[in-house]
Design an enzyme around this catalytic site. Structure first.
Site, PDB file in Angstrom:
ATOM      1  N   GLU A   1       0.853  -1.193   0.000  1.00 27.85           N
ATOM      2  CA  GLU A   1       0.000   0.000   0.000  1.00 27.85           C
ATOM      3  C   GLU A   1       0.886   1.238   0.000  1.00 27.85           C
ATOM      4  OE1 GLU A   1      -2.793  -0.429   3.231  1.00 27.85           O
ATOM      5  OE2 GLU A   1      -3.731  -2.166   2.308  1.00 27.85           O
TER       6      GLU A   1
ATOM      7  N   HIS B   1      -8.855   9.409   3.195  1.00 34.56           N
ATOM      8  CA  HIS B   1      -8.463   8.302   2.312  1.00 34.56           C
ATOM      9  C   HIS B   1      -8.677   8.773   0.883  1.00 34.56           C
ATOM     10  CE1 HIS B   1      -8.052   4.439   0.422  1.00 34.56           C
ATOM     11  NE2 HIS B   1      -7.707   3.898   1.587  1.00 34.56           N
TER      12      HIS B   1
ATOM     13  N   ARG C   1      -0.596   8.691   1.741  1.00 39.96           N
ATOM     14  CA  ARG C   1      -1.970   9.154   1.539  1.00 39.96           C
ATOM     15  C   ARG C   1      -2.173  10.648   1.492  1.00 39.96           C
ATOM     16  NH1 ARG C   1      -5.246   4.975   5.224  1.00 39.96           N
ATOM     17  NH2 ARG C   1      -4.702   3.297   3.817  1.00 39.96           N
TER      18      ARG C   1
ATOM     19  N   HIS D   1     -11.150   9.667   7.006  1.00 35.92           N
ATOM     20  CA  HIS D   1     -10.939   8.232   7.199  1.00 35.92           C
ATOM     21  C   HIS D   1     -10.382   7.880   8.569  1.00 35.92           C
ATOM     22  CE1 HIS D   1     -10.038   4.133   5.927  1.00 35.92           C
ATOM     23  NE2 HIS D   1      -8.761   4.287   6.196  1.00 35.92           N
TER      24      HIS D   1
ATOM     25  N   ARG E   1      -0.623   8.845   9.175  1.00 30.38           N
ATOM     26  CA  ARG E   1      -0.468   7.407   9.427  1.00 30.38           C
ATOM     27  C   ARG E   1      -0.099   6.651   8.153  1.00 30.38           C
ATOM     28  NH1 ARG E   1      -4.306   2.885   9.136  1.00 30.38           N
ATOM     29  NH2 ARG E   1      -5.729   4.403   8.193  1.00 30.38           N
TER      30      ARG E   1
HETATM   31  P1  FAD Z   1     -13.401   0.642  16.510  1.00 30.24           P
HETATM   32  O1  FAD Z   1     -13.143  -0.595  15.796  1.00 30.24           O
HETATM   33  O2  FAD Z   1     -13.986   1.753  15.740  1.00 30.24           O
HETATM   34  O3  FAD Z   1     -14.370   0.327  17.734  1.00 30.24           O
HETATM   35  C1  FAD Z   1     -14.935   1.375  18.489  1.00 30.24           C
HETATM   36  C2  FAD Z   1     -15.850   0.784  19.529  1.00 30.24           C
HETATM   37  O4  FAD Z   1     -16.144   1.768  20.521  1.00 30.24           O
HETATM   38  C3  FAD Z   1     -17.195   0.310  19.006  1.00 30.24           C
HETATM   39  O5  FAD Z   1     -17.507  -0.905  19.623  1.00 30.24           O
HETATM   40  C4  FAD Z   1     -18.180   1.376  19.501  1.00 30.24           C
HETATM   41  O6  FAD Z   1     -19.482   0.922  19.726  1.00 30.24           O
HETATM   42  C5  FAD Z   1     -17.524   1.744  20.809  1.00 30.24           C
HETATM   43  N1  FAD Z   1     -17.919   3.068  21.308  1.00 30.24           N
HETATM   44  C6  FAD Z   1     -17.568   4.264  20.816  1.00 30.24           C
HETATM   45  N2  FAD Z   1     -18.126   5.237  21.560  1.00 30.24           N
HETATM   46  C7  FAD Z   1     -18.839   4.632  22.536  1.00 30.24           C
HETATM   47  C8  FAD Z   1     -19.662   5.094  23.596  1.00 30.24           C
HETATM   48  N3  FAD Z   1     -19.878   6.400  23.817  1.00 30.24           N
HETATM   49  N4  FAD Z   1     -20.243   4.179  24.401  1.00 30.24           N
HETATM   50  C9  FAD Z   1     -20.073   2.846  24.193  1.00 30.24           C
HETATM   51  N5  FAD Z   1     -19.308   2.354  23.193  1.00 30.24           N
HETATM   52  C10 FAD Z   1     -18.708   3.237  22.383  1.00 30.24           C
HETATM   53  N6  FAD Z   1      -6.654   0.160   9.350  1.00 30.24           N
HETATM   54  C11 FAD Z   1      -5.683  -0.720   9.017  1.00 30.24           C
HETATM   55  O7  FAD Z   1      -4.679  -0.858   9.728  1.00 30.24           O
HETATM   56  N7  FAD Z   1      -5.838  -1.483   7.892  1.00 30.24           N
HETATM   57  C12 FAD Z   1      -6.909  -1.387   7.070  1.00 30.24           C
HETATM   58  O8  FAD Z   1      -7.016  -2.091   6.091  1.00 30.24           O
HETATM   59  C13 FAD Z   1      -7.907  -0.440   7.395  1.00 30.24           C
HETATM   60  N8  FAD Z   1      -8.982  -0.268   6.582  1.00 30.24           N
HETATM   61  C14 FAD Z   1      -9.979   0.572   6.974  1.00 30.24           C
HETATM   62  C15 FAD Z   1     -11.134   0.683   6.194  1.00 30.24           C
HETATM   63  C16 FAD Z   1     -12.197   1.456   6.616  1.00 30.24           C
HETATM   64  C17 FAD Z   1     -13.426   1.565   5.765  1.00 30.24           C
HETATM   65  C18 FAD Z   1     -12.104   2.159   7.849  1.00 30.24           C
HETATM   66  C19 FAD Z   1     -13.252   2.996   8.333  1.00 30.24           C
HETATM   67  C20 FAD Z   1     -10.958   2.086   8.607  1.00 30.24           C
HETATM   68  C21 FAD Z   1      -9.887   1.299   8.192  1.00 30.24           C
HETATM   69  N9  FAD Z   1      -8.730   1.198   8.948  1.00 30.24           N
HETATM   70  C22 FAD Z   1      -7.753   0.313   8.577  1.00 30.24           C
HETATM   71  C23 FAD Z   1      -8.626   1.846  10.242  1.00 30.24           C
HETATM   72  C24 FAD Z   1      -8.957   0.822  11.337  1.00 30.24           C
HETATM   73  O9  FAD Z   1      -9.957  -0.040  10.881  1.00 30.24           O
HETATM   74  C25 FAD Z   1      -9.421   1.489  12.613  1.00 30.24           C
HETATM   75  O10 FAD Z   1      -8.555   2.530  12.957  1.00 30.24           O
HETATM   76  C26 FAD Z   1      -9.446   0.480  13.749  1.00 30.24           C
HETATM   77  O11 FAD Z   1     -10.214  -0.628  13.376  1.00 30.24           O
HETATM   78  C27 FAD Z   1     -10.016   1.128  15.001  1.00 30.24           C
HETATM   79  O12 FAD Z   1     -10.199   0.124  15.953  1.00 30.24           O
HETATM   80  P2  FAD Z   1     -10.651   0.526  17.421  1.00 30.24           P
HETATM   81  O13 FAD Z   1     -10.734  -0.730  18.181  1.00 30.24           O
HETATM   82  O14 FAD Z   1      -9.773   1.600  17.929  1.00 30.24           O
HETATM   83  O15 FAD Z   1     -12.092   1.189  17.233  1.00 30.24           O
HETATM   84  C1  SIN Z   2      -7.218   0.589   2.860  1.00 27.66           C
HETATM   85  O1  SIN Z   2      -7.485  -0.604   2.780  1.00 27.66           O
HETATM   86  O2  SIN Z   2      -6.904   1.302   1.912  1.00 27.66           O
HETATM   87  C2  SIN Z   2      -7.256   1.203   4.202  1.00 27.66           C
HETATM   88  C3  SIN Z   2      -6.028   0.867   4.901  1.00 27.66           C
HETATM   89  C4  SIN Z   2      -5.863   1.748   6.096  1.00 27.66           C
HETATM   90  O3  SIN Z   2      -6.663   2.619   6.374  1.00 27.66           O
HETATM   91  O4  SIN Z   2      -4.844   1.556   6.769  1.00 27.66           O
END
Ligand code: FAD
Ligand code: SIN
Length: 532
Positions: free
Chosen positions: A116, A244, A291, A352, A387
């Site tokens: 990537e 993104h 990015r 993103h 990032r």
């Molecule tokens: P999340 O997975 O967002 O979980 C947040 C949690 O907090 C949820 O359960 C929610 O309900 C809870 N929550 C929030 N506020 C409250 C509240 N007030 N009360 C109770 N619960 C609450 N990263 C990569 O490294 N590789 C990738 O390929 C990649 N692709 C991506 C594609 C997309 C479309 C997106 C949107 C992001 C992508 N990212 C990628 C980024 C990555 O997915 C996220 O940064 C990561 O998954 C965040 O994980 P997290 O556990 O911090 O939060």
């Molecule tokens: C993507 O798959 O392009 C997202 C990867 C990322 O947000 O790290």
């Protein structure tokens, strides 16, 4: 009231990694995981491209991954943290494979590693184009076997409980701010409950919903960041919002469907409306530049040619391989009438990822005692000003583990705080007009997208701040007089997050990484994190 030893807010990769580890280590202790909608509705579920990690040591090395991360971060990464994440990453990846996550392999049974933007080597492990869903599935299946974990869905955390709720004056200079638990709106019972905990972990994810166009699902409203800011904890570098480059252009559809960067890693080419492959004008790494550079180049091409999108051209790619690696994208495009082998995909940048967030140290400790943060809501120092792709899932697992290690040192010395007051809803009434909330949310998203997007100016930032001030006043007034609802709390949190993004952007009198201000195009000689 609930009492729990460990309280985990969030069921994405960060929260689940931590919860699983504490539950395995302490079968006699209680662990509660709270999530505001369904357990698996998270940013994690939508992660496509994969997880970065040094896997093929014949070609790749820690020093290369470290260097790529530092280059993307544009001078603001904490080198010590980058080394920690890169070096501890492969062990965490092996762990999730043991939990059952199935990353794709080639015919010889070797893990196939994608590439990537900003990566000098192929190092992205993936499961088709739905990596996050697979990782979330593996973690949840492990968790379900542990009797000491309680998963509470549809419970919205409203605020952290600190000394402030015991009647003490708490300011930014209070040194021993301590977290005793949280107030939660239980949506099934429609009442606010108190959860008292010895240790609280915030894993509340990102804040893409502050913008009109985002790849983030509806839950990404920056709640953790806003709660910590209200509790007078430290927040840093919020101005670095990552756009993104390639979200599918589908007017009126929210959130935007992502076209993973891995498509460009496999050979996809960005073209403008005249069919010109424009990236070579902007960077020698062309379509695989970091990015911030690709998103700005697209923004510029869209403005120059007066279009709302550019194209991602995959027509020259091998059909079988494309469908094998990106089945979900292939199907989604077909559903809206685009056969990617015949037609180019219209794409545009979308908010993103939040690179800044709740400031933590190398163990995930926040500035508030007994409160940890990890995952997207945290600012550990890994990402700096931008990032590197696929470093987020990696960071969440490494820091989920580190928060766990540090919690183990602490848990047996902690006790519950018993004299916490109940939630006070005196003087509040049922909401009468939801339009007051929904319209303000639209206004906020419009302000952030129009004035605080990929390209910023001093005037736009100051306009944004004035408009946010008004929204803040009106929403606080509503909050004081209305029974709380998730919609109202999310609006309030997003306004706070918007304020933090604008404030950070105003303080940063330079252009660096994701923050580009045409009034301050040079980089400052002084490297600084902006802490609010
Ligand atoms: P999340 O997975 O967002 O979980 C947040 C949690 O907090 C949820 O359960 C929610 O309900 C809870 N929550 C929030 N506020 C409250 C509240 N007030 N009360 C109770 N619960 C609450 N990263 C990569 O490294 N590789 C990738 O390929 C990649 N692709 C991506 C594609 C997309 C479309 C997106 C949107 C992001 C992508 N990212 C990628 C980024 C990555 O997915 C996220 O940064 C990561 O998954 C965040 O994980 P997290 O556990 O911090 O939060
Ligand atoms: C993507 O798959 O392009 C997202 C990867 C990322 O947000 O790290």
């Amino acid at each position: 009231m609930i009492q729990t030893d460990f309280l985990v807010i969030g069921s994405g990769i960060a929260g689940l990694t931590y919860a699983l580890k504490v539950a395995q280590k302490y079968p006699e202790k209680t662990i509660t995981v709270i999530t505001k909608t369904q357990t698996d509705e998270t940013n994690t579920k939508y992660a496509q491209g994969g997880i970065a990690g040094v896997w093929d040591e014949t070609r790749d090395s820690f020093s290369k991954h470290i260097e790529d991360t530092l280059i993307a971060g544009d001078g603001l990464c904490n080198k010590e943290i980058v080394e920690i994440v890169v070096k501890e990453g492969p062990e965490r990846i092996r762990e999730i494979i043991e939990y059952g996550a199935a990353f794709d392999k080639d015919e010889a049974g070797i893990y196939s590693l994608g590439k990537e933007g900003g990566h000098s080597e192929n190092r992205i492990l993936h499961h088709k184009d739905v990596t996050g869903m697979e990782m979330e599935r593996a973690l949840l299946s492990q968790l379900s076997a542990l009797p000491n974990i309680q998963l509470l869905n549809h419970c919205f955390v409203v605020d952290l409980i600190t000394q402030h709720h015991l009647g003490y004056l708490v300011t930014k200079s209070t040194l021993d701010i301590t977290c005793y638990g949280v107030y939660v709106l239980n949506l099934q019972r429609n009442q606010i409950e108190k959860i008292v905990a010895k240790i609280v972990l915030l894993a509340t994810g990102g804040c893409g919903q502050a913008y009109r166009t985002t790849t983030n699902p509806k839950i990404a409203t920056g709640d953790g960041v806003a709660m910590v800011y209200r509790a007078k904890g430290k927040i840093e570098n919020m101005e670095f919002i990552q756009f993104h480059p390639t979200a599918l252009y589908e007017p009126g559809v929210s959130p935007s469907f992502l076209i993973t960067e891995a498509v460009r890693g496999d050979g996809g080419i960005l073209r403008n409306k005249s069919g010109e492959a424009f990236m070579e004008k902007y960077d020698s790494r062309k379509d695989l530049a970091p990015r911030d550079i690709v998103a700005r180049a697209i923004d510029n091409e869209m403005k120059r040619t007066g279009t709302e999108y550019v194209y991602l051209d995959c027509r020259h790619m091998d059909k079988e391989k494309f469908i094998h690696h990106f089945p979900n994208i292939y199907q989604k495009c077909l559903m809206i009438g685009i056969d990617v082998m015949q037609q180019m995909i219209p794409v545009a940048p979308a908010a993103h990822y939040s690179c800044g967030g709740i400031k933590t140290d190398e163990w995930g400790r926040t500035s508030i005692r007994n409160l940890y943060a990890c995952g997207e809501c945290a600012s550990t120092g890994l990402h700096g000003a931008n990032r590197l792709a696929s470093n987020s899932l990696l960071e969440a697992m490494v820091f989920g583990h580190r928060c766990f290690l540090d919690s183990c040192e602490k848990i047996d010395q902690l006790s519950f705080m018993n004299s916490l007051p109940d939630w006070n809803a005196l003087g509040t009434a049922e909401p009468r007009e939801m339009i007051l909330i929904t319209q303000s949310l639209k206004e906020l998203q419009q302000i952030m997208s129009d004035y605080v997007g990929i390209v910023r100016t001093d005037v736009r930032l100051s306009r944004a701040m004035k408009r946010l001030d008004l929204l803040f006043e009106e929403t606080e007034q509503l909050y004081r007089s209305t029974k709380v609802s998730p919609q109202l709390c999310e609006l309030r949190n997003l306004i706070t997050v918007g304020y933090l993004i604008v404030k950070g952007a105003q303080f940063r009198k330079e252009s660096r990484g994701l923050h580009y201000n045409t009034d301050h195009q040079e980089k400052s000689a002084i490297l600084q994190n902006i802490i609010l």
